[in-house]
Design an enzyme around this catalytic site. Structure first.
Site, PDB file in Angstrom:
ATOM      1  N   CYS A  23      -2.083   4.342   9.734  1.00  0.00           N
ATOM      2  CA  CYS A  23      -1.698   4.288  11.383  1.00  0.00           C
ATOM      3  C   CYS A  23      -2.452   3.114  11.856  1.00  0.00           C
ATOM      4  CB  CYS A  23      -2.576   5.622  12.006  1.00  0.00           C
ATOM      5  SG  CYS A  23      -1.580   7.111  11.585  1.00  0.00           S
ATOM      6  N   GLY A  50       2.180   1.562  11.381  1.00  0.00           N
ATOM      7  CA  GLY A  50       2.805   2.911  11.691  1.00  0.00           C
ATOM      8  C   GLY A  50       4.202   2.732  12.403  1.00  0.00           C
ATOM      9  N   ASN A 124      -6.836   6.974  12.029  1.00  0.00           N
ATOM     10  CA  ASN A 124      -6.295   6.483  10.850  1.00  0.00           C
ATOM     11  C   ASN A 124      -6.910   6.409   9.775  1.00  0.00           C
ATOM     12  OD1 ASN A 124      -6.429   2.725   9.808  1.00  0.00           O
ATOM     13  ND2 ASN A 124      -5.063   4.376   9.249  1.00  0.00           N
ATOM     14  N   GLY A 125      -6.237   6.931   8.699  1.00  0.00           N
ATOM     15  CA  GLY A 125      -7.000   7.355   7.419  1.00  0.00           C
ATOM     16  C   GLY A 125      -6.318   8.868   6.931  1.00  0.00           C
ATOM     17  N   CYS A 265     -10.647  -0.450   1.299  1.00  0.00           N
ATOM     18  CA  CYS A 265      -9.466  -0.301   0.587  1.00  0.00           C
ATOM     19  C   CYS A 265      -9.030  -1.863   0.150  1.00  0.00           C
ATOM     20  CB  CYS A 265      -8.273  -0.158   1.402  1.00  0.00           C
ATOM     21  SG  CYS A 265      -6.665   0.108   0.885  1.00  0.00           S
ATOM     22  N   TYR A 271      -2.020  -6.388   0.942  1.00  0.00           N
ATOM     23  CA  TYR A 271      -0.754  -6.160   1.371  1.00  0.00           C
ATOM     24  C   TYR A 271      -0.713  -5.534   2.828  1.00  0.00           C
ATOM     25  CZ  TYR A 271       3.578  -3.580   2.744  1.00  0.00           C
ATOM     26  OH  TYR A 271       4.523  -3.055   3.311  1.00  0.00           O
ATOM     27  N   ASP A 374       5.989 -11.464  -5.435  1.00  0.00           N
ATOM     28  CA  ASP A 374       5.652 -10.389  -4.724  1.00  0.00           C
ATOM     29  C   ASP A 374       4.350  -9.953  -4.696  1.00  0.00           C
ATOM     30  OD1 ASP A 374       6.780  -8.536  -2.736  1.00  0.00           O
ATOM     31  OD2 ASP A 374       8.499  -7.829  -4.047  1.00  0.00           O
ATOM     32  N   CYS A 411      -2.842   7.689  -3.659  1.00  0.00           N
ATOM     33  CA  CYS A 411      -3.925   7.289  -2.725  1.00  0.00           C
ATOM     34  C   CYS A 411      -4.192   8.498  -1.855  1.00  0.00           C
ATOM     35  CB  CYS A 411      -3.490   5.965  -1.822  1.00  0.00           C
ATOM     36  SG  CYS A 411      -4.894   5.776  -0.467  1.00  0.00           S
TER      37      CYS A 411
HETATM   38  S1  SF4 Z   1      -6.258   4.151  -3.448  1.00  0.00           S
HETATM   39 FE1  SF4 Z   1      -5.712   3.966  -1.281  1.00  0.00          FE
HETATM   40  S2  SF4 Z   1      -7.671   3.051  -0.247  1.00  0.00           S
HETATM   41 FE2  SF4 Z   1      -8.040   3.043  -2.275  1.00  0.00          FE
HETATM   42  S3  SF4 Z   1      -7.270   0.787  -2.759  1.00  0.00           S
HETATM   43 FE3  SF4 Z   1      -5.537   2.037  -3.053  1.00  0.00          FE
HETATM   44  S4  SF4 Z   1      -4.447   2.235  -1.249  1.00  0.00           S
HETATM   45 FE4  SF4 Z   1      -6.419   1.488  -0.996  1.00  0.00          FE
END
Ligand code: SF4
Length: 491
Positions: A23, A50, A124-125, A265, A271, A374, A411
């Site tokens: 988000c 988002g 967000n999260g 992150c 990206y 890419d 993730c």
């Molecule tokens: S696990 Fe999630 S928070 Fe951690 S680097 Fe990968 S995308 Fe980012």
């Protein structure tokens, strides 16, 4: 060397989008501004985070109004809805659902009662201890409230909104400062009551959140610095991990509810965030170009042209060209809007497949040895179709270079990767992936190379989707996702 077999349908695969972010959040306190319009443009700048629903809440000091709907920011709002959202405080949200269904009811900001008014919250999260938070709901608000939350699907955001309504304390600030130490996972919050804007960031600071100053007087919090730029706000600083802000007529007040344990992150650098955003002082465009240079050092190849998979591969392709001395060129043209339509392509269009998204520039490609850069490979369907399309357009060789390491783990902090058994980086070795994609060669950047390009200390980054080293305990009901499922490799 393996070749595309010409039998590929190149179908546009709705499941093969890039990794989806959770988000974007935006909050503003600015008495001299039309805050709902600034929030609209802030969300517009955060649209990439988002695209399922968008919402804005506003207040002029006595009551909160909210307008939200499914769709893109530009589809949800018009002049009429924005002018109805009067006030000097606003919170906006652009949602991609990583928990809870993609429905109107789950669109944000979410509204909930507090002891003396209402709160509107954008998040967000992803939280990792919702089971514990639901127990807190039972303890503080009663079993009925929990049952109604669970009945409604109970997104982590809805649970937080409910808990801010606990009536033990007089103020939202006191309630939030008591609540936040109980909350685990990744969260950037922008929320408001009738009179005050609030912001909070988890102690690891997994997702970005920044504070900006409005020149006419006032303040903005936003997921990315690019959203400050678009509304003419001046970057002040990052909201610190573990920090809670209250913003009202007396200015910005900062408190810390937990000790900062930064784990930003790394995928934001690769990206997720816009290239014109800065995180922790690092330009993401510069980080991505450096990832490309690093790839050129780590995985050189003789070729005639370096080209990106547009748009997200472009900065790293520029870097690869700089690092290798091979000329940069565009071999594919992207239709920027096709992935964002709600109209499903007809069968005929589906068979045209990837060309709805990307069209080759034959005269650039024909007879050339190409390096195609890419940012990441998730399932590999898009890259496979791209390689086949480039070969059909006359490419002599196709060498894939990827500016992140193989994605191997899910993730739990707000990014929606598929399950492990769908991740091509889990199912196959690099050589198997190369053969599956039909490329002449395939190389990924190393974890160390990627981290070096961010210019952040390794211990201050989350790299879990590449390394499996989770900085925050994954949710107890998600442990099965960490098991390597035996899968049949298909080609
Ligand atoms: S696990 Fe999630 S928070 Fe951690 S680097 Fe990968 S995308 Fe980012």
């Amino acid at each position: 060397m393996p070749r595309g077999d010409g039998m590929l349908t190149h179908e546009l695969d709705p499941q093969d989008r890039g990794p989806q972010d959770a988000c974007g959040v935006f909050g503003i306190y600015a008495p001299e501004e039309e805050v709902s319009k600034l929030t609209y443009f802030g969300l517009y700048a955060l649209q990439h985070r988002g695209q399922e629903s968008a919402g804005i809440a506003s207040s002029s000091g006595d009551k909160i109004l909210v307008y939200k709907d499914m769709g893109l920011v530009s589809q949800v709002f018009d002049e009429g809805s924005l002018s109805a959202l009067r006030g000097h405080i606003a919170v906006g949200h652009a949602r991609y659902s990583t928990t809870g269904a993609s429905t109107w009811a789950n669109a944000q900001p979410t509204l909930g009662p507090t002891k003396h008014g209402t709160v509107a919250l954008g998040h967000n999260g992803n939280l990792t201890n919702t089971h514990t938070l639901l127990d807190l709901v039972t303890e503080r608000l009663g079993a009925d409230r929990r049952a109604s939350l669970e009945h409604g699907g109970a997104t982590d955001t809805a649970i937080l909104t409910a808990l801010l309504g606990w009536d033990r304390y007089e103020t939202v600030t006191e309630t939030a400062l008591e609540l936040l130490p109980h909350v685990e996972g990744a969260y950037c919050l922008a929320f408001m009551d009738e009179e005050t804007l609030y912001a909070a960031r988890d102690p690891q600071g997994v997702r970005p959140l920044v504070l900006g100053r409005v020149p006419s007087g006032g303040w903005v919090v936003a997921s990315e610095t690019a959203a400050l730029d678009i509304v003419g706000a001046i970057f002040e600083r990052e909201v610190e991990p573990g920090e809670f802000l209250t913003i009202d007529a007396s200015g910005v007040h900062s408190r810390h509810f937990a000790k900062a344990k930064p784990k930003g992150c790394v995928f934001e650098y690769v990206y997720l965030a816009r290239p014109d955003t800065h995180i922790n002082g690092r330009s993401l465009q510069a980080a991505r170009v450096e990832m490309g240079r690093q790839l050129a050092r780590e995985a050189p190849v003789e070729a005639d042209m370096v080209m990106p998979t547009p748009e997200s591969g472009t900065p790293a392709a520029v870097g690869y060209a700089q690092g290798s001395g091979i000329p940069f060129g565009q071999g594919l043209v992207k239709n920027a809007y096709v992935g964002r339509t709600f109209i499903q392509p007809s069968q005929t269009l589906r068979q045209l497949g990837i060309r709805l998204k990307l069209n080759p520039l034959r005269e650039q490609i024909e007879g050339k040895r190409l390096v195609v850069v890419d940012d990441s490979i998730v399932r590999g369907n898009t890259q496979r179709a791209v390689v086949a399309m480039l070969r059909e357009s006359g490419a002599a060789e196709v060498h894939l270079r990827i500016s992140s390491p193989p994605i191997q783990w899910p993730c739990f902090y707000g990014i929606d990767f598929p399950t492990r058994d769908e991740l091509i980086g889990v199912r196959m070795s690099v050589n198997e992936i190369r053969d599956h994609l039909g490329a002449d060669s395939l190389s990924y950047i190393s974890v160390e190379g990627m981290i070096a390009a961010t210019e952040q200390a390794e211990e201050r980054l989350c790299t879990a989707c590449f390394t499996g080293e989770y900085p925050i305990e994954p949710p107890i009901n998600a442990k099965h996702l960490l098991v390597n499922q035996p899968v049949e490799v298909t080609s």
